[in-house]
Design a protein around this motif. Structure first.
Motif, PDB file in Angstrom:
ATOM      1  N   ASP A 161      -1.621  -1.503 -15.543  1.00  0.00           N
ATOM      2  CA  ASP A 161      -2.860  -2.257 -15.475  1.00  0.00           C
ATOM      3  C   ASP A 161      -3.534  -2.197 -14.129  1.00  0.00           C
ATOM      4  OD1 ASP A 161      -1.593  -4.953 -17.522  1.00  0.00           O
ATOM      5  OD2 ASP A 161      -2.479  -3.013 -18.016  1.00  0.00           O
ATOM      6  N   ILE A 162      -2.914  -1.563 -13.158  1.00  0.00           N
ATOM      7  CA  ILE A 162      -3.541  -1.556 -11.836  1.00  0.00           C
ATOM      8  C   ILE A 162      -3.703  -0.138 -11.316  1.00  0.00           C
ATOM      9  CG2 ILE A 162      -2.805  -3.842 -11.093  1.00  0.00           C
ATOM     10  CD1 ILE A 162      -0.563  -2.509  -9.575  1.00  0.00           C
ATOM     11  N   ALA A 208      -3.716  -0.433  -1.418  1.00  0.00           N
ATOM     12  CA  ALA A 208      -4.098  -1.707  -2.016  1.00  0.00           C
ATOM     13  C   ALA A 208      -4.028  -1.578  -3.526  1.00  0.00           C
ATOM     14  CB  ALA A 208      -5.521  -2.064  -1.591  1.00  0.00           C
ATOM     15  N   SER A 209      -3.927  -2.704  -4.190  1.00  0.00           N
ATOM     16  CA  SER A 209      -3.898  -2.660  -5.647  1.00  0.00           C
ATOM     17  C   SER A 209      -5.200  -3.228  -6.181  1.00  0.00           C
ATOM     18  CB  SER A 209      -2.699  -3.447  -6.184  1.00  0.00           C
ATOM     19  OG  SER A 209      -2.893  -4.815  -5.993  1.00  0.00           O
ATOM     20  N   LEU A 210      -5.670  -2.639  -7.265  1.00  0.00           N
ATOM     21  CA  LEU A 210      -6.929  -3.059  -7.875  1.00  0.00           C
ATOM     22  C   LEU A 210      -6.681  -3.161  -9.367  1.00  0.00           C
ATOM     23  CD1 LEU A 210     -10.047  -3.358  -7.956  1.00  0.00           C
ATOM     24  CD2 LEU A 210     -10.202  -0.914  -7.847  1.00  0.00           C
ATOM     25  N   MET A 256       1.904  -9.574   2.527  1.00  0.00           N
ATOM     26  CA  MET A 256       1.759  -9.159   1.135  1.00  0.00           C
ATOM     27  C   MET A 256       0.971  -7.866   1.041  1.00  0.00           C
ATOM     28  SD  MET A 256       0.691 -12.850  -0.244  1.00  0.00           S
ATOM     29  CE  MET A 256       0.285 -12.372  -1.890  1.00  0.00           C
ATOM     30  N   GLU A 257       1.133  -7.210  -0.107  1.00  0.00           N
ATOM     31  CA  GLU A 257       0.369  -5.997  -0.360  1.00  0.00           C
ATOM     32  C   GLU A 257      -1.102  -6.368  -0.518  1.00  0.00           C
ATOM     33  OE1 GLU A 257       0.817  -2.666  -3.806  1.00  0.00           O
ATOM     34  OE2 GLU A 257       0.430  -4.725  -4.418  1.00  0.00           O
ATOM     35  N   PRO A 258      -2.022  -5.635   0.083  1.00  0.00           N
ATOM     36  CA  PRO A 258      -3.431  -6.015  -0.052  1.00  0.00           C
ATOM     37  C   PRO A 258      -3.928  -5.813  -1.484  1.00  0.00           C
ATOM     38  CG  PRO A 258      -3.197  -4.040   1.302  1.00  0.00           C
ATOM     39  CD  PRO A 258      -1.833  -4.487   0.975  1.00  0.00           C
ATOM     40  N   GLU A 259      -4.811  -6.738  -1.915  1.00  0.00           N
ATOM     41  CA  GLU A 259      -5.399  -6.614  -3.236  1.00  0.00           C
ATOM     42  C   GLU A 259      -6.899  -6.614  -3.101  1.00  0.00           C
ATOM     43  OE1 GLU A 259      -2.013  -9.458  -5.176  1.00  0.00           O
ATOM     44  OE2 GLU A 259      -4.077  -9.691  -5.873  1.00  0.00           O
ATOM     45  N   MET A 260      -7.538  -5.750  -3.866  1.00  0.00           N
ATOM     46  CA  MET A 260      -8.998  -5.753  -3.805  1.00  0.00           C
ATOM     47  C   MET A 260      -9.591  -5.879  -5.194  1.00  0.00           C
ATOM     48  SD  MET A 260      -9.579  -1.888  -2.482  1.00  0.00           S
ATOM     49  CE  MET A 260     -11.252  -1.667  -2.952  1.00  0.00           C
ATOM     50  N   VAL A 261     -10.879  -6.235  -5.213  1.00  0.00           N
ATOM     51  CA  VAL A 261     -11.606  -6.409  -6.469  1.00  0.00           C
ATOM     52  C   VAL A 261     -12.986  -5.794  -6.301  1.00  0.00           C
ATOM     53  CG1 VAL A 261     -10.433  -8.472  -7.253  1.00  0.00           C
ATOM     54  CG2 VAL A 261     -12.409  -8.673  -5.758  1.00  0.00           C
ATOM     55  N   CYS A 262     -13.617  -5.524  -7.435  1.00  0.00           N
ATOM     56  CA  CYS A 262     -14.966  -4.969  -7.403  1.00  0.00           C
ATOM     57  C   CYS A 262     -15.982  -5.927  -7.990  1.00  0.00           C
ATOM     58  CB  CYS A 262     -15.011  -3.646  -8.159  1.00  0.00           C
ATOM     59  SG  CYS A 262     -14.127  -2.374  -7.285  1.00  0.00           S
ATOM     60  N   ILE A 263     -15.665  -7.222  -7.990  1.00  0.00           N
ATOM     61  CA  ILE A 263     -16.653  -8.216  -8.409  1.00  0.00           C
ATOM     62  C   ILE A 263     -16.628  -9.325  -7.372  1.00  0.00           C
ATOM     63  CG2 ILE A 263     -16.640  -7.881 -10.900  1.00  0.00           C
ATOM     64  CD1 ILE A 263     -14.539 -10.006 -11.104  1.00  0.00           C
ATOM     65  N   ASP A 264     -17.696 -10.137  -7.350  1.00  0.00           N
ATOM     66  CA  ASP A 264     -17.695 -11.256  -6.423  1.00  0.00           C
ATOM     67  C   ASP A 264     -17.203 -12.505  -7.156  1.00  0.00           C
ATOM     68  OD1 ASP A 264     -21.284 -12.047  -6.452  1.00  0.00           O
ATOM     69  OD2 ASP A 264     -19.768 -11.951  -8.026  1.00  0.00           O
ATOM     70  N   SER A 265     -17.290 -13.639  -6.512  1.00  0.00           N
ATOM     71  CA  SER A 265     -16.702 -14.847  -7.102  1.00  0.00           C
ATOM     72  C   SER A 265     -17.443 -15.287  -8.350  1.00  0.00           C
ATOM     73  CB  SER A 265     -16.684 -15.964  -6.075  1.00  0.00           C
ATOM     74  OG  SER A 265     -17.954 -16.080  -5.487  1.00  0.00           O
ATOM     75  N   CYS A 266     -18.707 -14.825  -8.539  1.00  0.00           N
ATOM     76  CA  CYS A 266     -19.433 -15.197  -9.755  1.00  0.00           C
ATOM     77  C   CYS A 266     -19.172 -14.216 -10.884  1.00  0.00           C
ATOM     78  CB  CYS A 266     -20.932 -15.218  -9.477  1.00  0.00           C
ATOM     79  SG  CYS A 266     -21.375 -16.336  -8.186  1.00  0.00           S
TER      80      CYS A 266
END
Lengths: 131, 279
Positions: free
Chosen positions: B131-132, B143-145, B178-188
């Motif tokens: 899933d990542i 990083a994991s996404l 911890m391992e860094p985690e990133m996302v491609c959306i903002d808080s909304c």
């Protein structure tokens, strides 16, 4: 066998804790590793001369978001003026109230020719006979 | 530049050797070295020697204002003082809307990126496992996404991401434990320009200081570059820049200009842009 700390070391630890807490009251120093707080940086995606129209729209949006935070005191434009709002609210209260009034209370909501609600008369209460 | 730096370095070394801490206010925009301690403005009275100093202390102890100071990159808290951990120039930013204190930081130069929460970076997808995605961001570990961290992604509707794609995203978890985690959306839940970066173009690496310089609000380099020809640029805070123009030659020119502008004076830069504009 002694479990836990004896009373002397406990007291020492408590004193140290109090000292640390009272020292912290002087000035709060917060550590941040991010450059976002330090410098106002622009948004990272840029497009020039119409190469990517969506990115150009985003540029305007994101960069004005940073500046908009400074100009929070601007008055919001009103679609409906205050007087209009008061007038509508006045009539609205009566019409919705009518819906929930029981039969007896309908007398309070009598309407004259125009459909406006008449000012309510004094309520009829039980009068104790004077004897 | 050389005599100024030598003088500044000698002053800094003297203060380190002498053991006296300098006031942060007097050292703004000057070179500071790791190991120096800096006093915050409200503590300067404490160092005044002699009887007058003691009186000052007593008077001020009660009226000490509690100002909240933020120490940014390159500085650490050491008791009541700031400890410098990187060499560079000390900078200060006034508090904006009265939230007290202001921000101190050290403007240093480095090539190696350390993940920081909230930073927007360009990453390269190196692996897809379950899933990542594993994204290489130039740090000590990938990083994991998560595949759900894209706009409009659901379990049935997976995003179209392949190994080798470029991703523009931000960190939600980034600390040394911890391992860094990133996302491609903002808080909304909106993408706001993050996600997979399109086809073609060129990715190259520069120093972290140059990225910050180019992203400054009043940067002339970007304004001049934008007048040359239609192009698109994406800046990652991890030192990576992706550029794309209509032809390969224009893309390469752009990449060379951005890499070289770090070491050019503004006159040299203007010459180069004038020559490019002619051709």
């Amino acid at each position: 066998m002694q479990r836990g700390l004896d009373s002397e070391t406990k007291k020492q630890l408590e004193e140290e804790e109090k000292k640390i807490i009272s020292e912290e009251h002087w000035s709060f120093i917060i550590e941040e590793q991010s450059f976002l707080l330090c410098e106002d940086l622009l948004y990272g995606r840029m497009s020039f001369r119409g190469f990517n129209p969506e990115v150009e729209k985003l540029m305007l949006q994101m960069n004005s978001k940073n500046k908009r935070e400074e100009v929070k005191d601007e008055a919001v434009e009103l679609d409906v003026s205050d007087e209009e709002m008061a007038r509508r609210y006045e009539t609205l209260v009566g019409t919705i109230g009518k819906k929930f009034a029981r039969k007896r209370d309908h007398a309070n909501y009598e309407e004259d020719e125009n459909g406006d609600i008449k000012p309510s008369k004094a309520k009829k209460m039980f009068l104790k006979p004077q004897d | 530049m050389a005599p100024v730096m030598a003088e500044a370095a000698s002053v800094a070394a003297e203060s380190l050797g002498g053991g006296r801490a300098r006031a942060a206010r007097t050292v703004l925009d000057q070179v500071v070295l790791p190991g120096e301690e800096l006093l915050l403005p409200e503590q300067e009275d404490a160092d005044v020697p002699g009887g007058a100093g003691e009186k000052l202390l007593r008077l001020n102890a009660g009226a000490r204002s509690r100002v909240r100071v933020v120490c940014g990159p390159g500085l650490r808290r050491c008791g009541d003082r700031l400890l410098v951990t990187k060499c560079g120039r000390l900078r200060y930013k006034e508090p904006g809307s009265g939230s007290g204190g202001g921000v101190y930081w050290v403007d240093s130069q480095q090539k190696r990126y350390v993940p920081v929460k909230g930073d927007h970076v360009i990453g390269i997808v190196t692996a897809k496992s379950g899933d990542i995605f594993k994204i290489d961001i130039g740090g000590s570990e990938p990083a994991s996404l998560s595949y759900l961290a894209f706009e409009g992604a659901t379990k049935r509707n997976r995003p179209n991401v392949q190994v080798g794609d470029l991703i523009y995203g931000q960190f939600v978890v980034a600390n040394k434990d911890m391992e860094p985690e990133m996302v491609c959306i903002d808080s909304c839940g909106r993408a706001n320009g993050m996600g997979v970066i399109g086809q073609d173009g060129l990715l190259f690496k520069v120093t972290l200081g140059l990225i910050r310089k180019l992203l400054a609000p009043d940067c002339e380099i970007i304004q001049e570059v934008g007048k040359l020809y239609p192009l698109e640029i994406v800046f990652g805070m991890n030192g990576r820049i992706w550029v794309k123009a209509k032809t390969i030659q224009q893309t390469l020119i752009l990449a060379n200009v951005l890499e070289a502008c770090e070491h050019m004076t503004s006159d040299q830069r203007k010459q180069i842009f004038a020559r490019l504009a002619e051709s």
